[in-house]
Scaffold this active site. Sequence first.
Site, PDB file in Angstrom:
ATOM      1  N   CYS A  87      11.720  -9.440  -7.823  1.00 50.31           N
ATOM      2  CA  CYS A  87      12.849 -10.084  -8.484  1.00 50.31           C
ATOM      3  C   CYS A  87      14.116  -9.269  -8.239  1.00 50.31           C
ATOM      4  CB  CYS A  87      12.671 -10.242  -9.986  1.00 50.31           C
ATOM      5  SG  CYS A  87      11.327 -11.327 -10.436  1.00 50.31           S
TER       6      CYS A  87
ATOM      7  N   ARG B  94      13.458  -9.001  -2.302  1.00 50.87           N
ATOM      8  CA  ARG B  94      12.770  -8.612  -3.527  1.00 50.87           C
ATOM      9  C   ARG B  94      11.963  -9.760  -4.131  1.00 50.87           C
ATOM     10  NH1 ARG B  94      14.815  -3.908  -5.619  1.00 50.87           N
ATOM     11  NH2 ARG B  94      13.864  -4.411  -7.603  1.00 50.87           N
TER      12      ARG B  94
ATOM     13  N   TRP C 211      10.299 -13.408  -7.881  1.00 55.02           N
ATOM     14  CA  TRP C 211       8.948 -13.194  -7.360  1.00 55.02           C
ATOM     15  C   TRP C 211       8.062 -13.412  -8.567  1.00 55.02           C
ATOM     16  CZ3 TRP C 211       4.634 -10.076  -8.066  1.00 55.02           C
ATOM     17  CH2 TRP C 211       3.742  -9.985  -6.988  1.00 55.02           C
TER      18      TRP C 211
ATOM     19  N   ASN D 202      14.258  -8.844 -14.642  1.00 53.43           N
ATOM     20  CA  ASN D 202      13.354  -8.317 -13.618  1.00 53.43           C
ATOM     21  C   ASN D 202      12.386  -7.400 -14.341  1.00 53.43           C
ATOM     22  OD1 ASN D 202      12.160  -7.105 -11.405  1.00 53.43           O
ATOM     23  ND2 ASN D 202      13.911  -5.763 -10.985  1.00 53.43           N
ATOM     24  N   GLY D 203      11.088  -7.627 -14.153  1.00 50.13           N
ATOM     25  CA  GLY D 203      10.090  -6.798 -14.828  1.00 50.13           C
ATOM     26  C   GLY D 203       9.047  -7.669 -15.494  1.00 50.13           C
TER      27      GLY D 203
ATOM     28  N   GLU E 237      -1.697   2.270   9.140  1.00 45.58           N
ATOM     29  CA  GLU E 237      -0.351   1.687   9.118  1.00 45.58           C
ATOM     30  C   GLU E 237      -0.247   0.546  10.135  1.00 45.58           C
ATOM     31  OE1 GLU E 237       1.944   1.652   7.144  1.00 45.58           O
ATOM     32  OE2 GLU E 237       3.769   1.113   8.201  1.00 45.58           O
TER      33      GLU E 237
ATOM     34  N   LYS F 255       0.799  -3.275   9.170  1.00 39.68           N
ATOM     35  CA  LYS F 255       1.938  -3.952   9.822  1.00 39.68           C
ATOM     36  C   LYS F 255       1.478  -5.278  10.400  1.00 39.68           C
ATOM     37  CE  LYS F 255       4.928  -2.429   8.591  1.00 39.68           C
ATOM     38  NZ  LYS F 255       4.675  -1.439   7.635  1.00 39.68           N
TER      39      LYS F 255
ATOM     40  N   GLU G  14       0.376  -7.859   7.316  1.00 39.46           N
ATOM     41  CA  GLU G  14       1.338  -8.278   6.286  1.00 39.46           C
ATOM     42  C   GLU G  14       2.389  -9.253   6.802  1.00 39.46           C
ATOM     43  OE1 GLU G  14       3.649  -5.147   4.416  1.00 39.46           O
ATOM     44  OE2 GLU G  14       3.925  -4.090   6.293  1.00 39.46           O
TER      45      GLU G  14
ATOM     46  N   HIS H  71     -21.325   1.895  11.138  1.00 38.64           N
ATOM     47  CA  HIS H  71     -22.021   1.825   9.848  1.00 38.64           C
ATOM     48  C   HIS H  71     -21.752   0.500   9.146  1.00 38.64           C
ATOM     49  CE1 HIS H  71     -23.372   5.907  10.265  1.00 38.64           C
ATOM     50  NE2 HIS H  71     -22.123   6.278  10.580  1.00 38.64           N
TER      51      HIS H  71
ATOM     52  N   LYS I 223       9.463  -6.427  -1.537  1.00 37.03           N
ATOM     53  CA  LYS I 223       9.657  -5.085  -0.976  1.00 37.03           C
ATOM     54  C   LYS I 223       9.501  -3.999  -2.028  1.00 37.03           C
ATOM     55  CE  LYS I 223      12.296  -2.393   2.198  1.00 37.03           C
ATOM     56  NZ  LYS I 223      11.119  -2.218   3.062  1.00 37.03           N
TER      57      LYS I 223
HETATM   58  C1  G6P Z   1       5.558  -2.793  -1.090  1.00 31.39           C
HETATM   59  C2  G6P Z   1       6.137  -2.923   0.306  1.00 31.39           C
HETATM   60  C3  G6P Z   1       5.544  -1.861   1.236  1.00 31.39           C
HETATM   61  C4  G6P Z   1       5.753  -0.477   0.649  1.00 31.39           C
HETATM   62  C5  G6P Z   1       5.175  -0.380  -0.758  1.00 31.39           C
HETATM   63  C6  G6P Z   1       5.597   0.901  -1.445  1.00 31.39           C
HETATM   64  O1  G6P Z   1       4.245  -3.213  -1.096  1.00 31.39           O
HETATM   65  O2  G6P Z   1       5.909  -4.212   0.817  1.00 31.39           O
HETATM   66  O3  G6P Z   1       6.178  -1.932   2.512  1.00 31.39           O
HETATM   67  O4  G6P Z   1       5.165   0.468   1.484  1.00 31.39           O
HETATM   68  O5  G6P Z   1       5.660  -1.449  -1.577  1.00 31.39           O
HETATM   69  O6  G6P Z   1       6.975   0.861  -1.669  1.00 31.39           O
HETATM   70  P1  G6P Z   1       7.876   2.123  -1.899  1.00 31.39           P
HETATM   71  O7  G6P Z   1       9.243   1.596  -2.168  1.00 31.39           O
HETATM   72  O8  G6P Z   1       7.294   2.838  -3.083  1.00 31.39           O
HETATM   73  O9  G6P Z   1       7.805   2.959  -0.666  1.00 31.39           O
END
Ligand code: G6P
Length: 612
Positions: A2, A27, A76, A102-103, A485, A489, A492, A508, A607
């Site tokens: 949000c 957001r 969101w 927001n929250g 990672e 990537k 997502e 395994h 994000k």
């Molecule tokens: C969300 C984002 C990720 C990020 C994670 C942690 O899930 O989509 O890309 O790595 O949050 O966010 P931060 O702001 O704590 O690095």
Amino acid sequence: MCGIVGYCGNKQAAPILLEGLSKLEYRGYDSAGIAVRNGEDKVRIVKAKGRLQELANKTDDGKAMKGSCGIGHTRWATHGEPSENNAHPHHSEDYEVVGVHNGIIENYIEVKDKLLKQGYTFYSETDTEAVVKLIDYYYKKYKLGPVDAIAKTMVRVRGSYALAVMFKDYPDQIWVARKDSPMIIGVDSKASYIASDVPAILKYTRNVYYIGNMEMACLKNNEVHFYNIDGEEIGKDITRVEWDAEAAEKGGFEHFMMKEIHEQPKAVKDTINAYIKDNTIDFESVGISDEDLKKVSDIYISACGSAYHVGMVAQYIIEKLARVPVRVELASEFRYRNPIMGPDSMVIAISQSGETADTLAAIREAKSRGVKTMGIVNVVGSTIARESDHVMYTMAGPEIAVATTKAYSAQLIAMYLFAIKLAFVRGNIDKERQDALLEELKTLPGKIEKSLEDKERLQWFTAKFSNVHDVFFIGRGIDYAISLEGSLKMKEISYVHSGAYAAGELKHGTISLVEDGTLIIGVLTQSDLYEKTVSNMVEVKSRGAYLCGITSSGNYEIEDTADFTVYIPKTEEIFEASLAVIPLQLMGYYMSVARGLDVDKPRNLAKSVTVE
Ligand code: G6P
């Protein structure tokens, strides 16, 4: 998670609110809305389900809504499905109180029950409507004004919130309150602004106030007054944000993600330059002394998502260089695990936004036990930065794409610097080794640049596999951490199922998923583990897998095993994550593009995750 904005000044608010929301859309993007008040006139609220463009279309880019004071929200969904009805702003029955939030309000059912008994009715399924109506209830019952009504509400609700509220009786003012959700207030010579994050107001001002937890503020033109929970006025200093406004624009790239991938050499260089002075690592700005570092008995690294993957890389490096035990914990687990920490333990939280709820909780948990904390944070003045004992800022600048790239790379650099410093002050590496590592570190921006040159080939390769169902990433040691990672990537932003495995673990269980044409990406940057991973690749190849190998230039014999090879420049092996991640980011990006998806705003994600 949000985004909220607000404007109070003498211009038309709605276009400014829409512009601000467009910078916060990362957001949340399931619905959006704005409320604008024109002097004494009735407040006007317009909401739309879907992307912000829907709201822009409905309001003729804001031109159809007159008024110089307003609030906006991009959602969101947490409570209640994404719909116009559940979208913010929410309002009291008589529209006297209007608010965005927001929250999460954890006890909203209880609040709703209380209000139902008082004759209130509800039109949405949201927790926000309950808070707005609770403010309305106290406002009308006690008739002591906004500060009193908001403070009473803050005492009554549990959870997290950044709230922005407008009252009919105060037509040119915005009232805000905050607890555990981000909010900044900007001012210029004529107006004031609120936003969940800096990019939303960078175009207008760089002068911001950070509102503390359990505090309130009132905005009127360019005046801002702050209050504590007891309703007493408190003073605040203005902070100047140094970020460049251009950084929040796409600058000729089709997507923010691609732009941010290309900004990595700069993000890395700026982070290196912030801490290397006269060929030594200078932690003065971090405020942690050599004596403190000598005493550290063990380290917990706590983070979420990609930041957690940085922690995984850091674990290998810190243990290798400094011989200090490190445990990496997902922040959502750490907070409920009653971790064993001693007086000389240290907790490092890694976070781009500095607002991730679980990561923040990890810092608070450590602090409550008297354990030293350090935040590796990108957003200056964010909650984790303010609450950690020490902060090491990464210099990535604003990151807009939901899938992180440049912040990840800058976080790696921060962790390398921390590991080298720790190893040096504890006498685990000598000056000569330290100097050599720092020299090599400075070559990384150029080597990342070089790794980016391979992008056309990667685009071609990825497009060939755009219909693939599963992708597996394998590696050992640091290469396993990089694989995690790479896999994130990929999944997502392209919605292709992917998984990352320690290469030796495949047999395994996971190997039973391998069939003709399964794409397996092996990461092989660590010389002592190279042959072991090659053997694991051979095992899956003989079961039909199609193999892509990512390795350092010079390892040309990989072509005997892999069907497609990506070479990255050679560097110190502990820094390889910084180079190997580049092709992996590009593969995720091109897969998403090839599948026609919204790269910068993948479905269901936000994000900055400010709820548990
Ligand atoms: C969300 C984002 C990720 C990020 C994670 C942690 O899930 O989509 O890309 O790595 O949050 O966010 P931060 O702001 O704590 O690095």
